[in-house]
Design an enzyme around this catalytic site. Structure first.
Site, PDB file in Angstrom:
ATOM      1  CB  SER A 163      -8.302   3.336   2.693  1.00 53.34           C
ATOM      2  OG  SER A 163      -7.429   2.745   3.653  1.00 53.34           O
TER       3      SER A 163
ATOM      4  CB  SER B 250      -8.447   0.339   5.400  1.00 53.94           C
ATOM      5  OG  SER B 250      -9.247   1.477   5.324  1.00 53.94           O
TER       6      SER B 250
ATOM      7  CE  LYS C  18      -3.949   1.868   2.647  1.00 50.58           C
ATOM      8  NZ  LYS C  18      -4.830   1.630   3.806  1.00 50.58           N
TER       9      LYS C  18
HETATM   10  N1  GLN Z   1     -13.335   3.761   6.392  1.00 51.94           N
HETATM   11  C1  GLN Z   1     -12.664   4.155   7.572  1.00 51.94           C
HETATM   12  C2  GLN Z   1     -12.236   5.586   7.473  1.00 51.94           C
HETATM   13  O1  GLN Z   1     -12.480   6.178   6.490  1.00 51.94           O
HETATM   14  C3  GLN Z   1     -11.491   3.241   7.846  1.00 51.94           C
HETATM   15  C4  GLN Z   1     -10.312   3.553   7.009  1.00 51.94           C
HETATM   16  C5  GLN Z   1      -9.108   2.719   7.356  1.00 51.94           C
HETATM   17  O2  GLN Z   1      -9.214   1.658   7.981  1.00 51.94           O
HETATM   18  N2  GLN Z   1      -7.958   3.213   6.981  1.00 51.94           N
HETATM   19  O3  GLN Z   1     -11.683   6.142   8.349  1.00 51.94           O
END
Ligand code: GLN
Length: 490
Positions: free
Chosen positions: A153, A177, A78
């Site tokens: 994400s 994510s 990532k």
């Molecule tokens: N969807 C969540 C957020 O927007 C989690 C994102 C993540 O785990 N990085 O914060």
């Protein structure tokens, strides 16, 4: 030989038997990326020369009989993980030209284990989002149907594994994510216990919630990657001083005893969450039956503070984000707006141009909630709720070994469908946020399909540092569940 279908364990076996070389495997995957990634858009950066040089080095090691845990295996990262000499954008314009001077601890560990770093994957800007549509660089498509989001994400990392562009990848999980995109893309995603994996060299979103973890084609591969990336690190004071077990032992345990003696908690509150998609419910009920057939005992448990999880998370995460992202001001890293009047003007213009809409929204929410006079009402209150959520889980694990739940209330949605509706997007995190709030591990394992043919996973969560239960149960489930199609045709 279909190189792109190889799991990490398959690839390692073929490499060590000299049936394939890492050079061939890496070349084949790079060609596949070239052929298909203009549609999937999983990668932000692919460095062919570096990957091929690594693969050659791996082949030399193998020839000398010096194989390490991941020698010659192509892995994607990532683009939130610092890679020395390789651009690290965080999906943001503000870091579009940032090249770190050092490798994050997980990156060094992968390199030391012989992995071939094939590229850096797309993400929601600074990992803020649930669909990868918030990337300021490109929008990744779901390899199963490119009209749909891959989740987020870590959407690029999940899509890259599902599309067969790499054998495995690393994602990060602050509120789901890793698990949610894994579910939407039909792959396995494991969020380790907070502190299991060093965060050194991970660009912070919400430091008390962030964890790095593997996204893989099967549960066995998740254990193989965990064996490499876990462990205490003096460069990260929040990394735990606990021994790292051989995570593959969980499979021997399943092979010897099945799930005998294991008890699975089903939280009553989760099934009464409004708006669970019927396809998701069907997959979940089928999974529950599979676990019963495997000999596990099912018990109903209660997580009474579930209804406050989303609200508390969406205070805590933006508060931490607003503090962490203050460093991107045009002075030290990445993009700087040129031709400004003075320092303040430069800060303002750099941040206005450099950050995307969702990141700005979070910075504003976080700064507001932390400001004098509001701190107690928002951050203080949300932290108290967090403690109650932790207690809910501690109580639950007195009566069960792991908790079974859906990963997300609905399967992947169409690109563009929810992008202007942040609240709907936030609410879809309901089942995954708790594991981060409670610092416990969670895994998402492919479990079925929606009526329109998109993958749907199930989630398991266990007590702190009990990844073993997740791997044992996940492996057993994976053997028992019948999935017609493991990977999409591109
Ligand atoms: N969807 C969540 C957020 O927007 C989690 C994102 C993540 O785990 N990085 O914060």
């Amino acid at each position: 030989m279909t190189y792109h279908e190889l799991t990490i364990s398959n690839a390692l076996a073929l490499l060590s038997d000299r049936k394939i070389t890492s050079t061939e495997l890496t070349r084949a995957l790079l060609d596949r990326i070239k052929q298909h990634d203009d549609r999937i858009k999983a990668f932000i950066t692919v460095d062919e020369d570096m990957a091929m040089a690594c693969a050659q080095k791996a082949d030399q090691k193998i020839a000398k009989g010096q194989m390490a845990a991941l020698t010659g295996v192509p892995i994607a990262l990532k683009d939130l993980l610092c890679t020395r000499g390789m651009k690290t954008t965080c999906g943001s314009k503000i870091l579009n030209n940032f090249v770190p001077e050092y490798d994050g601890t997980v990156v060094s560990k992968l390199k030391d284990a012989g992995a071939v770093i094939i590229g850096k994957t797309n993400l929601d800007e600074f990992a803020m989002g649930s669909s990868t549509e918030n990337s300021s660089i490109k929008v990744t498509a779901n390899p199963w149907n490119t009209d749909y989001v891959p989740g987020g994400s870590s959407g690029g990392s999940a899509a890259a594994v599902a599309a067969g562009f790499c054998c495995g990848s690393l994602g990060t999980d602050t509120g789901g994510s890793i698990r949610q995109p894994a579910s939407h893309c039909g792959v396995v995603g494991l969020k380790p216990t907070y502190g299991r994996v060093s965060r050194f060299g991970l660009v912070s979103y919400a430091s008390s919630l962030d964890q790095i973890g593997p996204i893989t084609k099967d549960v066995k591969d998740a254990a193989l990657m965990m064996n490499v990336i876990c462990g205490n690190d003096k460069k990260d004071s929040t990394s735990a001083r606990v021994a790292v077990p051989d995570f593959t032992k969980a499979f021997d345990q399943f092979d010897a005893e099945g799930l005998k003696g294991m008890s699975i908690g089903i939280p009553g509150e989760y099934l009464s969450v409004a708006g669970i998609d019927p396809d998701v419910e069907k997959v979940f009920l089928n999974a529950k039956q599979i676990f019963k057939d495997l000999g596990a005992e099912i018990t109903e448990i209660s997580l009474p503070h579930t209804e406050y999880v989303v609200a508390a998370y969406y205070i805590i995460a933006p508060c931490e984000a607003s503090s962490n992202l203050a460093r991107f001001d045009g002075v030290k890293y990445g993009f700087r707006h040129e031709g400004t009047d003075d320092l303040i003007d430069m800060y303002k213009k750099t941040k206005s141009k450099g950050f995307g809409a969702e990141v700005k929204r979070r910075i504003l929410i976080g700064t507001y909630a932390l400001s004098a006079g509001y701190y107690d009402a928002y951050y203080g209150r949300a932290s108290q709720v967090r403690t109650l959520i932790m207690e809910d889980f501690a109580n639950a694990f007195k009566t069960c070994d792991f908790i079974l739940s859906p990963v997300a209330p609905a399967p992947a949605f169409k690109i563009g469908e929810n992008v202007d509706d942040p609240l709907t997007m936030y609410l879809s995190d309901i089942f995954t946020l708790s594991a981060n709030m409670a610092a416990i591990p969670g895994i998402s394992v492919p479990a079925g399909y929606s009526s329109n043919g998109l993958p749907v996973g199930i989630q398991m969560m266990a007590n702190r540092f009990d990844e073993n239960s997740l791997l044992r149960a996940g492996y057993g489930f994976e053997k028992a569940v019948h999935l017609e199609k493991r990977f999409p045709e591109l």
